[in-house]
Design an enzyme around this catalytic site. Structure first.
Site, short mmCIF file in Angstrom:
data_model
loop_
_atom_site.label_atom_id
_atom_site.label_comp_id
_atom_site.label_asym_id
_atom_site.label_seq_id
_atom_site.Cartn_x
_atom_site.Cartn_y
_atom_site.Cartn_z
N ASP A 1 27.69 -23.72 -18.25
CA ASP A 1 29.01 -23.63 -17.64
C ASP A 1 29.38 -22.15 -17.50
O ASP A 1 28.98 -21.51 -16.54
CB ASP A 1 29.99 -24.41 -18.54
CG ASP A 1 31.39 -24.48 -18.00
OD1 ASP A 1 31.59 -24.23 -16.81
OD2 ASP A 1 32.32 -24.82 -18.77
N ARG B 1 27.83 -40.03 -24.22
CA ARG B 1 26.46 -39.49 -24.15
C ARG B 1 25.47 -40.57 -23.72
O ARG B 1 24.40 -40.29 -23.22
CB ARG B 1 26.02 -38.94 -25.51
CG ARG B 1 26.85 -37.75 -26.02
CD ARG B 1 26.15 -37.13 -27.22
NE ARG B 1 27.03 -36.27 -27.99
CZ ARG B 1 27.24 -34.98 -27.73
NH1 ARG B 1 26.64 -34.41 -26.71
NH2 ARG B 1 28.04 -34.26 -28.49
N VAL C 1 31.89 -32.94 -16.53
CA VAL C 1 31.07 -34.14 -16.36
C VAL C 1 30.59 -34.70 -17.71
O VAL C 1 30.51 -33.97 -18.70
CB VAL C 1 29.85 -33.87 -15.45
CG1 VAL C 1 30.29 -33.56 -14.03
CG2 VAL C 1 28.99 -32.73 -16.00
P1 IMP Z 1 29.23 -22.50 -21.79
O1 IMP Z 1 29.10 -21.63 -23.00
O2 IMP Z 1 30.58 -22.35 -21.13
O3 IMP Z 1 28.11 -22.30 -20.78
O4 IMP Z 1 29.25 -24.00 -22.27
C1 IMP Z 1 28.12 -24.62 -22.63
C2 IMP Z 1 28.38 -25.84 -23.45
O5 IMP Z 1 29.67 -26.42 -23.20
C3 IMP Z 1 27.37 -26.88 -23.07
O6 IMP Z 1 26.23 -26.76 -23.87
C4 IMP Z 1 28.14 -28.16 -23.29
O7 IMP Z 1 28.03 -28.54 -24.63
C5 IMP Z 1 29.57 -27.81 -23.02
N1 IMP Z 1 29.96 -28.14 -21.63
C6 IMP Z 1 30.25 -27.28 -20.62
N2 IMP Z 1 30.60 -27.94 -19.50
C7 IMP Z 1 30.52 -29.24 -19.79
C8 IMP Z 1 30.74 -30.46 -19.02
O8 IMP Z 1 31.10 -30.46 -17.82
N3 IMP Z 1 30.55 -31.62 -19.69
C9 IMP Z 1 30.16 -31.69 -20.99
N4 IMP Z 1 29.93 -30.60 -21.74
C10 IMP Z 1 30.12 -29.39 -21.15
MG MG Z 2 30.12 -31.15 -25.98
#
Ligand code: IMP
Ligand code: MG
Length: 177
Positions: A99, A161, A149
């Site tokens: 993300d 999940r 999502v």
């Molecule tokens: P980041 O550090 O913002 O890239 O977030 C990564 C983590 O956030 C992922 O490993 C997921 O656990 C969670 N995450 C981010 N976006 C989503 C989503 O749309 N659905 C579910 N989990 C998400």
């Molecule tokens: Mg999560």
């Protein structure tokens, strides 16, 4: 069913098969270790693993990012470390979704410090519009819009999940961030 399907299970398995063949070709003759990021990558990892035809090992890390349930803060805590050393090995991090990229950026820095022969990332999903950290994701299953999502391993508040497809989090379940 929860909400409208974004990626159904046929598309998921077709793409996982493609990723598996690409990875098998790229890692032929090397020393591949798949590092799954718990818990979101578990379902993807189990399918991807069986689509890989070259010798490989698996290991897992669990990280928790401080922040709300739908937003990452970039401050990451290791809840479970790898069981085995990765020095000199060809490490492929397997993620469910990238993300902001902040979690992955931390993870890559952490694993790079252990001296792997190579370090790459395979993520089932990526939200390019949300990227706040410039992490190189070599293998991506699907680029998706900036929407929260669930399914195929991905959770909202630890639920959903078990869905065998990817879908948007319905607004009546939680306000979309
Ligand atoms: P980041 O550090 O913002 O890239 O977030 C990564 C983590 O956030 C992922 O490993 C997921 O656990 C969670 N995450 C981010 N976006 C989503 C989503 O749309 N659905 C579910 N989990 C998400
Ligand atoms: Mg999560």
């Amino acid at each position: 069913m929860v909400g409208e399907v974004m990626i159904d299970s046929d598309r998921l398995s077709a793409r996982v098969a493609e990723l598996g063949s690409t990875i098998s070709a790229d890692y032929d003759g090397r020393d591949l270790v798949l590092v799954g990021v718990l818990r979101g990558a578990v379902v993807f990892m189990a399918d991807l693993l069986r689509a890989i035809s070259v010798p490989c090992e698996i290991d897992f890390m669990a990280v928790s990012s401080y922040g709300s349930s739908t937003d990452s803060s970039g401050v990451v805590r290791i809840l479970k470390d790898l069981d085995d050393p990765i020095t000199g090995r060809d490490v492929l991090i397997v993620e469910g979704i990238v993300d902001s990229g902040l979690t992955l950026s931390y993870l890559m820095k952490n694993l790079k410090a252990r001296g792997p022969a190579s370090l790459e990332v395979c993520s089932l999903l990526a939200k390019p519009g949300r990227r706040r950290s410039d992490v190189p994701v070599k293998y991506t299953g699907f680029d998706i819009p900036d929407e929260f999502v669930i399914g195929y391993g991905l959770d909202y508040a630890q639920k959903y999940r078990n869905l065998d497809y990817i879908t948007r989090l319905p607004e009546d379940v939680a306000p979309v961030p």
